[in-house]
Every structure is written in structure tokens, then in C-alpha cells.
Design a protein around this motif. Sequence first.
Motif, short mmCIF file in Angstrom:
data_model
loop_
_atom_site.label_atom_id
_atom_site.label_comp_id
_atom_site.label_asym_id
_atom_site.label_seq_id
_atom_site.Cartn_x
_atom_site.Cartn_y
_atom_site.Cartn_z
N MET A 54 45.99 -11.39 1.04
CA MET A 54 46.75 -10.36 1.75
C MET A 54 47.24 -9.28 0.80
SD MET A 54 46.56 -10.93 4.92
CE MET A 54 47.74 -9.66 5.42
N THR A 55 47.71 -9.68 -0.39
CA THR A 55 48.13 -8.69 -1.38
C THR A 55 46.96 -7.80 -1.79
OG1 THR A 55 49.83 -10.19 -2.23
CG2 THR A 55 49.16 -8.36 -3.66
N SER A 56 45.80 -8.42 -2.00
CA SER A 56 44.60 -7.65 -2.36
C SER A 56 44.21 -6.69 -1.24
CB SER A 56 43.44 -8.61 -2.66
OG SER A 56 43.74 -9.45 -3.75
N LEU A 57 44.38 -7.14 0.01
CA LEU A 57 44.05 -6.28 1.13
C LEU A 57 44.94 -5.05 1.16
CD1 LEU A 57 42.09 -6.29 3.55
CD2 LEU A 57 43.91 -7.34 4.91
N TRP A 58 46.22 -5.23 0.90
CA TRP A 58 47.15 -4.10 0.86
C TRP A 58 46.86 -3.18 -0.33
CZ3 TRP A 58 49.94 -2.35 4.65
CH2 TRP A 58 50.36 -3.21 5.66
N VAL A 59 46.59 -3.75 -1.48
CA VAL A 59 46.27 -2.94 -2.66
C VAL A 59 45.01 -2.12 -2.42
CG1 VAL A 59 45.57 -3.02 -5.09
CG2 VAL A 59 47.44 -4.48 -4.29
N LEU A 60 44.01 -2.75 -1.82
CA LEU A 60 42.76 -2.05 -1.53
C LEU A 60 42.99 -0.93 -0.52
CD1 LEU A 60 39.82 -2.33 -2.44
CD2 LEU A 60 39.40 -3.73 -0.44
N ALA A 61 43.85 -1.18 0.46
CA ALA A 61 44.17 -0.14 1.44
C ALA A 61 44.86 1.04 0.76
CB ALA A 61 45.05 -0.72 2.54
N VAL A 62 45.76 0.77 -0.18
CA VAL A 62 46.45 1.84 -0.91
C VAL A 62 45.44 2.65 -1.73
CG1 VAL A 62 48.09 2.32 -2.76
CG2 VAL A 62 48.67 0.68 -0.97
N GLY A 64 30.32 -16.34 10.10
CA GLY A 64 31.28 -16.86 9.13
C GLY A 64 30.83 -16.64 7.69
N PRO A 65 29.70 -17.24 7.28
CA PRO A 65 29.22 -17.00 5.91
C PRO A 65 28.88 -15.53 5.65
CG PRO A 65 28.11 -18.88 6.90
CD PRO A 65 28.87 -18.21 8.00
N VAL A 66 28.45 -14.81 6.69
CA VAL A 66 28.11 -13.39 6.52
C VAL A 66 29.34 -12.58 6.16
CG1 VAL A 66 27.34 -11.32 7.74
CG2 VAL A 66 26.08 -13.45 8.00
N VAL A 67 30.46 -12.84 6.82
CA VAL A 67 31.69 -12.10 6.54
C VAL A 67 32.13 -12.32 5.09
CG1 VAL A 67 34.16 -11.98 7.08
CG2 VAL A 67 32.50 -12.06 8.92
N VAL A 68 32.05 -13.55 4.63
CA VAL A 68 32.41 -13.84 3.25
C VAL A 68 31.46 -13.12 2.29
CG1 VAL A 68 32.65 -15.67 1.52
CG2 VAL A 68 33.37 -16.08 3.88
N ILE A 112 40.47 -3.22 -10.76
CA ILE A 112 41.41 -3.62 -9.72
C ILE A 112 40.68 -3.78 -8.38
CG2 ILE A 112 43.39 -2.86 -8.34
CD1 ILE A 112 44.49 -1.54 -10.87
N THR A 113 39.80 -2.85 -8.08
CA THR A 113 39.04 -2.91 -6.82
C THR A 113 38.16 -4.15 -6.78
OG1 THR A 113 39.03 -0.50 -6.68
CG2 THR A 113 37.42 -1.68 -5.34
N MET A 114 37.51 -4.47 -7.91
CA MET A 114 36.67 -5.66 -7.96
C MET A 114 37.49 -6.93 -7.72
SD MET A 114 33.66 -4.45 -8.51
CE MET A 114 34.25 -3.05 -7.55
N PHE A 115 38.66 -7.02 -8.37
CA PHE A 115 39.51 -8.19 -8.19
C PHE A 115 39.96 -8.32 -6.74
CE2 PHE A 115 40.35 -8.12 -12.89
CZ PHE A 115 39.95 -9.43 -13.13
N CYS A 116 40.33 -7.19 -6.13
CA CYS A 116 40.79 -7.21 -4.73
C CYS A 116 39.71 -7.75 -3.80
CB CYS A 116 41.22 -5.81 -4.30
SG CYS A 116 42.77 -5.25 -5.01
N PHE A 117 38.50 -7.24 -3.93
CA PHE A 117 37.42 -7.71 -3.05
C PHE A 117 37.12 -9.19 -3.29
CE2 PHE A 117 36.16 -3.21 -2.28
CZ PHE A 117 36.02 -3.30 -0.91
N PHE A 151 39.26 -11.53 -4.37
CA PHE A 151 40.34 -12.32 -3.80
C PHE A 151 40.23 -12.38 -2.27
CE2 PHE A 151 42.93 -11.49 -7.79
CZ PHE A 151 42.86 -12.81 -8.22
N ILE A 152 39.87 -11.25 -1.67
CA ILE A 152 39.69 -11.22 -0.22
C ILE A 152 38.54 -12.14 0.18
CG2 ILE A 152 39.01 -9.76 1.74
CD1 ILE A 152 40.49 -7.47 0.35
N GLY A 153 37.44 -12.09 -0.57
CA GLY A 153 36.31 -12.98 -0.30
C GLY A 153 36.68 -14.45 -0.42
N ASP A 154 37.47 -14.78 -1.46
CA ASP A 154 37.91 -16.17 -1.62
C ASP A 154 38.82 -16.58 -0.46
OD1 ASP A 154 36.51 -16.42 -3.97
OD2 ASP A 154 38.23 -15.97 -5.26
N GLY A 155 39.69 -15.65 -0.03
CA GLY A 155 40.58 -15.95 1.09
C GLY A 155 39.81 -16.19 2.38
#
Length: 301
Positions: free
Chosen positions: A41-49, A221-225, A282-287, A289-293
Motif C-alpha cells: 500500500m505504501t508503494s502504491l501511494w508512492v507510485l501514485a505521487v 490471478g497470476p496474470v495480475v501479478v 524507487i519506481t522499480m522497488f514500488c512495482f 513491492f506491489i507485485g509481492d503484495g
Amino acid sequence: MTSGDLNPMNSKVIGDAIAGSPSRSLWHQAGRRFRHNRAAMTSLWVLAVIAITSLLVPALWPHGIEDTYWDSILVPPTLENFHWFGTDANGRDLLVRVFYGGRISLTIGLLTTIVALLIGVTYGAIAGFSGGRTDSIMMRFVDIMYSLPLLFFIIILVTVFGRNIYLVFVAIGAVEWLTMSRIVRGQTLSVMEKEYVESAIAIGLPRSAILTRYIIPNVLGPVVVYVTLLVPVNIIIESYLSFLGLGVQEPLTSWGLLISQGAGQIDSAPWLLVFPATMLAITMFCFNFIGDGLRDALDPG
């Protein structure tokens, strides 16, 4: 048992109930688990910013992407004259160029991923659902495409059509759907063994209806990840191509092009490399983390 129990429409309703309700419930539970993942969720917000600032800063910042200040060449980061990220060797403000580059890099990453998603999901679902000779021919074509090096493909396109930003979309999108199609095909073969798909085939539903109503929704499911992991891969590919001079060209810019320019002046002007590289990292880390989530949410076991 009455004759109504054997009615195909009743079977269809039962099939919809089997395939639909659990699916909606699983997606609801996955969404709840994802919202409880702080890193995602934090990564999602950072990516949105990052995305919002990449859209707004080039339009609102007092310096334009091509504005040149000959009295401010290679100025380090300073609050004076709003050169917060410093200037480059041509006296251009780096901050506006970094965020404009973010706009280009994110756009390329998202659009090429959408292209890969549409082609890969459709192609893989059709191949897995058709089976037999059709499946074999379609997957051999994928194997042939895999044998073509991406860089070689890019060089051919650039040589024939000239350097153009749209070639980046075409080249990356033309290759990245291949893995997507393999993932979807494998998931489709697994879904084909489910009882509700066998029931749909038995009652004579059209093939297109089975694909759109039963197959594709249940392989997402796997496609979204994979999509969340593919976006940063495509951004890295664009950065790699721009670093080699085969991607985005001046007067446009991207993070890859800025990193390429900054790498040549890392000793005298390290800020030219630090800021775009930091934004990319930062963008790579965010994506990721979102993928792991998403992976943990969709497959909690």
C-alpha cells in the motif's frame, strides 16, 4: 429427479454459480489482504505521487524542458532560481527534465504492458483452449519469436523506419507478450480440467462464451501479478535502449536517456546521474513491492 433438473439453462445457472460466486469472493478476500499489506500500500501511494508529479511538474514548473540558461551551466542543486536538481551541460533545469522523463518512462512501461496483456492473454487462452495441432502451431510460433534477440529486432526497426518513440512501443510490446501467453496457456490448461468448464462444454455453450466467461476470468490471478512485474521490466528495457541511443531521442527525454547522459559526467556533475537513477530505483522497488503484495493476496498459502 425432474425434467427441469436436466434443463440446459439450469445447468448454465449452476455453472455460473460454481464459477462466478467463489471467484468474486476470492477477489474480495484478496483485495482485503492486499490492503493490509503495508509495504504494498505504501508503494502504491508512492507510485501514485510519482505519476501525478510527473504529469503536473512539467506543466507548472517555471522552467521548460528545453529552456536553456547559458549562465547556469552544470550548476549543482540549489534553491536559487528554482534549480533544485541543478542543471545539465546545456544549462537546462534537471528537475523538470527528470519528471518529464518519468512521464515518458511510465507511459512506455504501462502501454507496452497493456499491449502485452491484451495480446498475451488472448493468444495464450486461445492456444490452451483449442489444444491439439492448433495449440502446437501457436506455441511453436512463440518459440520462434523467442529466438529473436530484442536488441537485434530494435536495430532492424531503427534502420528501416528511423528513430521514433513509437518504435519503442512496437518493439517492446512485440516481444514481451510472449511470456504472458505461455503463462496464460498453462493456466488455461489447468482451468480446462475444472468441472464447471467441462459442464459448459457439455451443454454446448459457444467457445467464445466459454473463453470470456470461464477461462479468462479464472486465469487473471497470476496474470495480475505478472503485469506488476512486467511494467518495471519494460521501463528497464526502455532505459537500456535509451542508454544505448536506440530509444527516446532529444528533445524528448526519459530516465534511461538522463542516466546515459549523467553517467558520462559522474565525476564532474554527479547530480545528473543521482536524481534520475534514484527516481528509477524507487519506481522499480514500488512495482516489486506491489507485485509481492498481489502475489501474497492472491495466493495466501
